[in-house]
Write a protein that holds these residues in place. Structure first.
Motif, mmCIF file in Angstrom:
data_model
loop_
_atom_site.group_PDB
_atom_site.id
_atom_site.type_symbol
_atom_site.label_atom_id
_atom_site.label_comp_id
_atom_site.label_asym_id
_atom_site.label_seq_id
_atom_site.Cartn_x
_atom_site.Cartn_y
_atom_site.Cartn_z
ATOM 1 N N GLY A 267 -10.057 3.129 11.853
ATOM 2 C CA GLY A 267 -10.370 2.861 10.450
ATOM 3 C C GLY A 267 -11.741 2.270 10.286
ATOM 4 N N ALA B 204 -9.375 9.016 9.005
ATOM 5 C CA ALA B 204 -8.840 7.879 9.742
ATOM 6 C C ALA B 204 -7.434 8.188 10.242
ATOM 7 C CB ALA B 204 -8.840 6.644 8.854
ATOM 8 N N TRP C 51 -0.503 9.968 3.708
ATOM 9 C CA TRP C 51 -0.921 8.823 4.503
ATOM 10 C C TRP C 51 0.229 7.846 4.699
ATOM 11 C CZ3 TRP C 51 -2.231 4.079 1.654
ATOM 12 C CH2 TRP C 51 -2.848 3.094 2.426
ATOM 13 N N ARG D 47 -6.192 7.921 13.962
ATOM 14 C CA ARG D 47 -5.095 6.995 14.250
ATOM 15 C C ARG D 47 -3.961 7.704 14.977
ATOM 16 N NH1 ARG D 47 -2.671 4.625 9.901
ATOM 17 N NH2 ARG D 47 -4.464 5.374 8.754
ATOM 18 N N TRP E 298 0.846 -1.196 0.000
ATOM 19 C CA TRP E 298 0.000 0.000 0.000
ATOM 20 C C TRP E 298 0.874 1.236 0.000
ATOM 21 C CZ3 TRP E 298 -4.940 -0.351 -1.241
ATOM 22 C CH2 TRP E 298 -5.506 -1.617 -1.153
ATOM 23 N N VAL F 63 -10.550 -0.201 2.980
ATOM 24 C CA VAL F 63 -10.163 -0.655 4.310
ATOM 25 C C VAL F 63 -8.719 -0.289 4.664
ATOM 26 C CG1 VAL F 63 -9.768 -2.694 5.702
ATOM 27 C CG2 VAL F 63 -11.939 -2.363 4.550
ATOM 28 N N PRO F 64 -7.764 -0.543 3.780
ATOM 29 C CA PRO F 64 -6.402 -0.141 4.139
ATOM 30 C C PRO F 64 -6.293 1.352 4.419
ATOM 31 C CG PRO F 64 -6.367 -1.570 2.244
ATOM 32 C CD PRO F 64 -7.792 -1.265 2.503
ATOM 33 N N PHE F 65 -7.092 2.155 3.731
ATOM 34 C CA PHE F 65 -7.051 3.592 4.021
ATOM 35 C C PHE F 65 -7.462 3.858 5.445
ATOM 36 C CE2 PHE F 65 -7.904 4.260 -0.624
ATOM 37 C CZ PHE F 65 -6.574 4.462 -0.879
ATOM 38 N N GLY F 66 -8.477 3.135 5.873
ATOM 39 C CA GLY F 66 -8.929 3.339 7.228
ATOM 40 C C GLY F 66 -7.946 2.778 8.229
ATOM 41 N N VAL F 67 -7.497 1.574 7.939
ATOM 42 C CA VAL F 67 -6.785 0.806 8.948
ATOM 43 C C VAL F 67 -5.292 1.091 8.929
ATOM 44 C CG1 VAL F 67 -6.157 -1.544 9.513
ATOM 45 C CG2 VAL F 67 -8.507 -0.993 8.998
ATOM 46 N N GLY F 68 -4.828 1.563 7.827
ATOM 47 C CA GLY F 68 -3.387 1.766 7.694
ATOM 48 C C GLY F 68 -2.792 0.644 6.876
ATOM 49 N N PRO F 69 -1.645 0.927 6.266
ATOM 50 C CA PRO F 69 -1.132 0.034 5.241
ATOM 51 C C PRO F 69 -0.247 -1.107 5.724
ATOM 52 C CG PRO F 69 0.141 2.049 5.298
ATOM 53 C CD PRO F 69 -0.859 2.146 6.410
ATOM 54 N N LEU G 18 -11.750 9.817 3.775
ATOM 55 C CA LEU G 18 -11.459 8.658 4.611
ATOM 56 C C LEU G 18 -10.011 8.679 5.080
ATOM 57 C CD1 LEU G 18 -12.237 5.940 5.773
ATOM 58 C CD2 LEU G 18 -11.620 4.917 3.606
#
Ligand code: HEM
Ligand SMILES: Nc1ncnc2c1ncn2[C@@H]1O[C@H](COP(=O)(O)OP(=O)(O)OP(=O)(O)O)[C@@H](O)[C@H]1O
Ligand SMILES: Nc1ncnc2c1ncn2[C@@H]1O[C@H](COP(=O)(O)OP(=O)(O)OP(=O)(O)O)[C@@H](O)[C@H]1O
Ligand SMILES: [Mg+2]
Ligand SMILES: [Mg+2]
Lengths: 246, 218, 205, 218, 205
Positions: free
Chosen positions: D50, D175, A178, D179, A123, B33-39, D171
């Protein structure tokens, strides 16, 4: 005589008919030449080994994937402002080509990623924003498909393309923010010191030229097809109307 | 019944997208989901089976309210109810059409998308098997829910509210199977449960849906 | 033997609207329902068609052979006119009769997506369904809404010459004159009394 | 405009649920995730911000297609378009009503629900601030998407396909803020970005939505 | 000065349907549009109301003062009759006139949820909106669909005695006789030729 004359569908088809084989020929020449040159006549990279050669597919397709969207943006604006059908249809024609380029970049990138980073997918900001671009293409194409009336579809997709561009750009920055990535920074800028070695550079340029021309040729071809589809539709409608009256 | 399934499929395709849309939605959720949760790959791998299942569930959910809503709006529903086709078959046909347009493509694509979330390779067959058994149950339960809320304005959210609790067991067993599979464990038990649920819903849901439809049509 | 209705009472929204209806419609004939807006014509037709249970009374001769056409046409906008009709033909297990297009003036519209039709054309398509499904007892709710005079005549002709002549039955709620020769049932005398029994709230009163 | 907002709110409440429905959906997603992902507290805490954001997004999404669909079906839309109210105000009013019924309750409830997912306490103010800034943008963008697909059958899935990519920046920033906040870091930068996006969408989206509506009404 | 239409051409689905229309409607009078189903009445009314752009020609005297009533009523089922009307009154910045309920025979239905009305009652509610918004130029598309004879007269009376008498204008597409005294415009002569110019496909032919 203004450039807008070519925005007439008939004129456009006439003008591009002789151009088309040349564009395809030239694209083929550059591509085949560039790829052969790149694959067989450059040394392996001292770090990356032979895998470096995937660059000849990866970078041009990635470039064109982004530029295709830019072209669609311009075409959409032209349609909204000047209402030239060819422009709207060219935007429509470019989308599948653009999405294919995106897919090629994604796949070659993934294949390259396996030896380089030890993973098919990460990612990383570059990669991620590319995936988002892919989604934008999908949405754009789905909207075209969903609307029956061609002019309405052209209007709506144009607005979507413009709004989408803003958000695609925004996503790009957001993603950067990010996550700090694995992916290469820009290495093709003309003035940079850390440009790739010339020996990789020239065949790469040839491949890029090839992809640009290929894109051009495909979009021309598809635009002509779209124009003809519209023309067939128009003729059928008129015939049906004439029939209904008798 | 074949006529109805074919008509619904044709409508789905004609209205743009059809199969592709469910898939695209699935893809988007996976990307979000990765955007929310982190990569971080480790975290993602950990939650991948669950997220894939939740995404499948949501993709099914989002298309549920259209199962009967369109037929209700244009007045087809009373016409279908007075047709020689029993309402049970109507409900079953609707569920099948829904599954073909959402569940089936999801099942086929989920393993392919798993790699975006770093799903561990051992989990793939279990994920696939789980989805193949679970998504028909999702469609069948969803058809019941859609029949329950047909004709209600703002059906969408209410429908999710009614249906999601019914989805919980499927989600638990499905995600558990994929998770165990990913950890290299045996996971036939949850799959067997899933199969049981699928058969049970197949046996019951069309009747429940038809019953509820009949009440709603009064 | 036709359609026989005995002592029928119907309710809408849990409230009795019509009460004590008895009539019969012999095969090969039609019955026109008349009555001001809101008297309960739609409710009555839905009950006859079996979509809702009657409060009291019986309906015989309608179960298997009945078809219902409501205010809404049940037309699928993305499908073409032919596809719409073919679907209903298949659901009823029949072949699509080719003369139905001419009977409802749909020849020129065969391949048009139903969503692009005008309101009258859509209505004609909705009525053409009746010519496709081959049911002998028809319950029609204001079938000629938004039809022009020519189309109304077209429909009346079909009803008289094709449907009734073949031994069919039709019960039609309408506010205009269809131009077919049928007895008229005025519903005003059958309005349920405010304290009529059978409503869903009755147990609480 | 006030009349339109009030009417939409009244319709939402009258049709059952109103505020509660969005919240309930939110709650269900929050409850489903542990089923899918497994119950380890550490993992949950990690992914909590997230998941909360993704759930907010999906709750908004599920109610989007109703923004204009009902008015389209019953023919109110052309009537509104010929009313003295400019279409831009109609779009804005619709977005506000949507936000009040989904975004606002979510924002108020999210911190409360966070503890179900073991959200770390430091994250609460950031989650709240992020949602307060982000959900209006979600509603505004969603209104645009709804206007784009009004009148399309199967609008639901297509709508998500169009809107979700537009939601990505919100998002990410939202997030990220939660976070970072949870990790005890400073998170004003993403919040500022979120505020910028909210203002930008507020300035642009009603116009885009009105433009698109006008095209769709032709 | 009334409504003046000059050389109007209108299209639907990108295809010209009517061409070369010119007419004027002086204040205080109505115009009835006649023509078979599918000729383009709805399209014409939508163009006059400004919902779609004309292919050619001009419409003057309608912009700010116009209101449009379509086949659909725009009635919100969960709201009561009064709430429905009050909403439109507020959107148009007016007070809800209390006599509108009597004029459209809605007195008894004031507090009923609009979703429980019969089709004719719903239509009456849709028409009552016109009495609420106080616009002087009305474009009405088959306003009397599914109304009974009594309600049709009620509406005609309102139109004549309230709307036109107060200097209003109405352009009405209808297939039935409304019983108001107004010139009739037969649209058949204005059907656009199959090869009429201005369609959205024109550039491709
Ligand atoms: C799925 C994975 C990948 C995707 C989606 C991807 C995408 C992209 C994109 C979008 C560009 C930018 C083109 C431009 O802006 O000019 C690019 C360029 C490039 N990529 Fe990748 N990439 C991937 C994997 C890789 C891998 C594994 C490598 C090698 C380590 C790599 C090396 C490069 C290089 C050297 C460039 C040229 C950079 C430049 O000059 O701008 N990429 N790629
Ligand atoms: N939920 C309800 N509660 C109370 N009354 C109701 C409800 N639903 C319908 N009604 C009333 O029942 C009556 C019968 O309605 P129905 O639709 O059968 O009338 P109709 O004769 O078909 O009228 P129209 O000619 O207008 O179509 C109407 O007066 C209607 O207002
Ligand atoms: N997308 C389209 N493509 C082709 N023709 C269309 C399309 N949409 C509408 N039409 C045609 O345009 C014509 C005009 O339709 P319109 O709705 O204006 O008719 P109308 O006079 O109001 O008819 P009615 O009395 O049935 O309401 C119709 O013949 C219709 O079939
Ligand atoms: Mg009725
Ligand atoms: Mg019309």
């Amino acid at each position: 005589m203004s450039i807008w004359e070519y925005a007439n569908p008939k004129k456009f088809v006439e003008t591009t008919t002789p151009l088309l084989p040349w564009t395809f020929g030239l694209a083929g020449l550059c591509l085949v030449g560039g790829l052969i040159w790149g694959f067989f006549f450059t040394p392996d990279d001292y770090r990356q080994g032979a895998t470096v050669k995937i660059i000849y597919l990866h970078v041009p397709s990635a470039l064109m994937a982004i530029n295709a969207w830019l072209m669609m943006l311009v075409a959409s604006l032209i349609w909204l402002v000047r209402r030239h059908h060819v422009s709207a249809l060219a935007a429509r024609a470019a989308a599948p080509v653009g999405v294919t380029m995106t897919l090629v970049a994604l796949v070659t990138g993934a294949i390259w990623g396996q030896p380089m980073w030890g993973t098919w997918w990460a990612w990383d900001p570059r990669l991620t924003s590319f995936l988002i671009l892919f989604l934008f293409y999908l949405g754009y194409m789905a909207l075209w498909e969903a609307i029956a009336d061609p002019d309405t579809a052209a209007d709506l997709t144009s607005v979507l393309c413009i709004v989408g561009s803003v958000f695609a750009l925004l996503s790009r920055y957001a993603v950067n923010f990010w996550n700090q990535g694995l992916h290469q920074g820009a290495s093709l800028s003309l003035d940079a010191e850390k440009n790739v070695a010339d020996i990789f550079y020239y065949p790469l340029l040839a491949c890029i030229a090839g992809f640009v021309l290929l894109f051009l040729a495909l979009v021309l071809l598809r635009t002509r097809t779209e124009i003809r589809v519209r023309r067939i539709r128009a003729l059928e409608l008129r015939a049906r109307r004439a029939e209904a009256r008798t | 019944m074949k006529a109805l399934i074919l008509r619904d499929l044709r409508l789905a395709i004609r209205a743009g997208g059809g199969f592709g849309l469910g898939l695209a939605f699935f893809l988007i959720v996976i990307v979000l989901v990765p955007f929310g949760v982190g990569p971080e790959a480790a975290v993602l791998r950990r939650i991948a089976p669950g997220i894939l299942w939740v995404a499948a569930l949501l993709a099914a959910l989002l298309s549920l309210d259209r199962i009967f809503a369109l037929d209700h709006e244009d007045g087809s529903l009373p016409l279908l109810a007075t047709a020689p086709l029993p309402l049970e078959s109507v409900a079953l046909a609707k569920a099948i059409a829904h599954w073909i347009t959402t569940g089936l493509p999801l099942t086929l694509a989920a393993p392919g998308l798993g790699f975006l979330l770093n799903l561990s390779p051992a989990a793939y067959p279990w994920l696939f098997g789980g989805l193949a058994l679970g998504t028909p149950a999702l469609s069948l339960i969803g058809t019941f829910g859609a029949a329950l809320t047909v004709g209600l304005r703002r059906g969408g959210l209410l429908l999710s509210l009614l249906v999601l609790p019914l989805y919980v067991p499927i989600l638990i067993f499905g995600a558990e199977a994929a998770r165990r599979g990913g950890d290299g464990l045996e996971a036939t038990v949850p799959l067997v449960f899933l199969g049981g649920i699928a058969l049970g819903t197949l046996a019951l849901m069309p009747f429940a849906a038809a019953l509820v439809l009949r009440i709603n049509l009064r | 033997m036709g359609l026989v209705v005995l002592g029928l009472a119907v309710a809408r929204g849990g409230i009795p609207v019509l009460d004590g209806l008895s009539f019969s419609v012999p095969t090969g004939s039609a019955l026109i329902l008349r009555g001001p807006n809101g008297i309960g014509k739609t409710t009555l037709l839905r009950t006859l068609a079996g979509l809702q249970p009657p409060l009291a009374g019986t309906v015989t001769g309608a179960d298997e052979d009945a078809a219902y056409a409501s205010h809404a046409d049940g037309v699928k906008a993305p499908l073409s006119v032919t596809e719409n009709l073919a679907f209903w033909a298949e659901v009823y297990g029949r072949n699509l009769p080719q003369d139905v297009f001419a009977a409802f003036d749909l020849e020129a519209l065969r391949d048009r997506a139903a969503g692009t039709l005008s309101s009258g054309q859509t209505r004609r398509l909705g009525l053409a369904r009746l010519g496709v499904i081959g049911r002998s007892v028809l319950f029609l709710d204001e079938p000629t809404n938004s039809l022009d005079a020519f189309s109304v005549r077209l429909f009346a002709d079909w009803l008289r010459d094709r449907h009734l002549a073949a031994g069919g039955i039709a019960v039609i709620a309408t506010h205009i004159d269809l131009g077919i020769d049928a007895p008229i049932l005025e519903l005003s005398p059958y309005v349920a009394a405010p304290d009529a029994s059978g409503g869903s709230d009755e147990a609480f009163l």
